[in-house]
Scaffold this active site. Structure first.
Site, PDB file in Angstrom:
ATOM      1  N   LYS A 115      89.084  76.552  18.658  1.00  0.00           N
ATOM      2  CA  LYS A 115      89.961  75.895  17.680  1.00  0.00           C
ATOM      3  C   LYS A 115      91.062  75.094  18.361  1.00  0.00           C
ATOM      4  O   LYS A 115      91.452  74.036  17.886  1.00  0.00           O
ATOM      5  CB  LYS A 115      90.588  76.928  16.737  1.00  0.00           C
ATOM      6  CG  LYS A 115      89.612  77.413  15.680  1.00  0.00           C
ATOM      7  CD  LYS A 115      90.325  78.122  14.553  1.00  0.00           C
ATOM      8  CE  LYS A 115      89.344  78.651  13.532  1.00  0.00           C
ATOM      9  NZ  LYS A 115      89.913  79.612  12.606  1.00  0.00           N
ATOM     10  N   LYS A 207      77.022  76.432  14.393  1.00  0.00           N
ATOM     11  CA  LYS A 207      77.236  77.348  13.266  1.00  0.00           C
ATOM     12  C   LYS A 207      77.495  76.561  11.979  1.00  0.00           C
ATOM     13  O   LYS A 207      78.163  75.532  12.021  1.00  0.00           O
ATOM     14  CB  LYS A 207      78.459  78.206  13.620  1.00  0.00           C
ATOM     15  CG  LYS A 207      78.645  79.430  12.794  1.00  0.00           C
ATOM     16  CD  LYS A 207      79.885  80.186  13.241  1.00  0.00           C
ATOM     17  CE  LYS A 207      81.157  79.448  12.887  1.00  0.00           C
ATOM     18  NZ  LYS A 207      82.388  80.205  13.079  1.00  0.00           N
ATOM     19  N   LYS A 210      82.857  75.698   7.511  1.00  0.00           N
ATOM     20  CA  LYS A 210      83.617  75.108   6.407  1.00  0.00           C
ATOM     21  C   LYS A 210      84.147  73.732   6.783  1.00  0.00           C
ATOM     22  O   LYS A 210      84.420  72.919   5.920  1.00  0.00           O
ATOM     23  CB  LYS A 210      84.834  75.990   6.090  1.00  0.00           C
ATOM     24  CG  LYS A 210      84.525  77.330   5.480  1.00  0.00           C
ATOM     25  CD  LYS A 210      85.846  78.082   5.254  1.00  0.00           C
ATOM     26  CE  LYS A 210      85.652  79.520   4.896  1.00  0.00           C
ATOM     27  NZ  LYS A 210      86.665  80.404   5.478  1.00  0.00           N
TER      28      LYS A 210
END
Ligand code: TYM
Length: 344
Positions: A115, A207, A210
């Site tokens: 992130k 993956k 969102k």
């Protein structure tokens, strides 16, 4: 020796689109566990604000996660559904855990590295300390089981490390305060199943997430039957028919992903799916996949929209849930303060 009664805790961040990965990796397990366990299901809004959020969107997103729980079949009376920020003890215990966890432990967190990327100096301190808050979520209720997708495994291991260190560091004080064994349980992740890691429909190596800019990478819980069908039909595959055995999925990440999704949707195993579809072309398999996906998800999206249109109902559930959660959390936090030597 302390015996910890089995209790389930899990949470979802109110950010971006809820997708099939969240549903199969987490929510489906919540629905099953409510039959056998005392469960708390949280909307982890304090985790969401570790990165920038639009306040108007955030409020909607919090309600949307609660709506998704209920629309998927999580019973708000039987279980405790609430938002993290409405129970102040989460932040209180997280601070204690900031003082228990070691910098080196957090430096190893792969999700933080992903992130933060190259811009490490500019991310919030909250993003770095994120796993300590997650440990607090779980341990505040002395939860023993945590249903999550594969990507959360390292965070649960950190929660176990924090519990273990707290139990050790304060062992004498824990006994002096009347406990006859460790104060926190070491929570177990519940990760198993064919959809513990649902991958992007556009790239079997990524993956399903969102935040992926491509909406075709994921099936959103809010998608209607037509959107689900379109996304499944466009999903990336290879040119070979489906294999008859699991070994034949090796090196075919897109095929493996779709087989895993099908298996999870029908609550079966990948072996069963290959027994039925081994040798079939993807076009035929995708038709069958659309059918099971629409059967399972079609009604969830509609019910979510209906609930989202009734914010007062959702807010009431969250408020009552928070009250019930606080009744469990406060005595634990008070005991933690006693153990630490703080005055209350
Ligand atoms: P979050 O909001 O990213 O995801 C919610 C849940 O969905 C699972 N998941 C997946 N499962 C399978 N395949 C995927 N592609 C996929 N993407 C997401 C996640 O593993 C998770 O179970 N840190 C957590 C939220 C959290 C939490 C907690 C969870 C905060 N405190 C305490 C459990 C217990 C998170 O960001 O999940």
């Amino acid at each position: 020796m302390t015996i910890f009664p089995e209790r389930v805790f899990s949470g979802i961040q109110p950010t971006g689109h809820l997708h099939l990965g969240n549903y199969l990796g987490a929510i489906v397990k919540f629905v099953a566990l409510q039959e056998t366990h005392e469960c708390l299901f949280c909307v982890v809004d304090l985790h969401a604000i570790t990165v920038a959020q639009d306040p108007v969107e955030l409020r909607k997103a919090i309600r949307r996660i609660a709506a998704a729980y209920i629309a998927s079949g999580v019973d708000p009376v039987k279980n405790i559904i609430f938002s993290q920020s409405q129970v102040g003890e989460h932040a209180e215990l997280a601070w204690v855990f900031n003082c228990v966890a070691r910098l080196g432990w957090l430096n190893r967190m792969t999700q933080f590295k992903e992130k933060a990327g190259k811009d490490r100096e500019n991310v919030s301190v909250g993003l770095f300390a994120y796993p300590d808050l997650m440990a607090a979520d779980i341990l505040l209720y002395r939860a023993t089981h945590v249903p999550v997708g594969e990507d959360q495994k390292q965070h649960i291991e950190l929660a176990r490390d924090i519990a273990h260190k707290f139990n050790n560091d304060f062992a004498a004080s824990i006994v002096a305060n009347g406990h006859d064994g460790p104060f926190f349980p070491l929570p177990e992740p519940l990760i198993q199943g064919p959809a513990a890691r649902v991958m992007s429909l556009r790239d079997g190596a990524k993956k399903m997430s969102k935040s992926d800019p491509s909406d075709f990478s994921r099936i959103n819980l809010s998608d209607d039957a037509e959107a689900i069908a379109q996304k499944v039909r466009k999903a990336k595959t290879d040119a070979e028919p489906l294999p008859c055995e699991i070994a034949g999925l090796a090196g075919r990440p897109e095929a493996e992903n779709l087989v895993g999704i099908y298996a999870a949707l029908v609550d079966g195993s990948r072996e069963d799916v290959l027994l039925e579809f081994g040798g079939a072309q993807f076009s035929a398999f995708k038709n069958a996949l659309v059918e099971v996906a629409v059967a399972k998800l079609g009604s969830v999206g509609g019910e979510m929209r209906r609930l989202e249109n009734d914010p007062a109902y959702i807010d009431n559930i969250l408020r009552e849930g928070a009250q019930r959660a606080r009744n469990l959390a406060r005595p634990v936090m008070d005991q933690v303060k006693d153990i630490l030597g703080l005055i209350r």
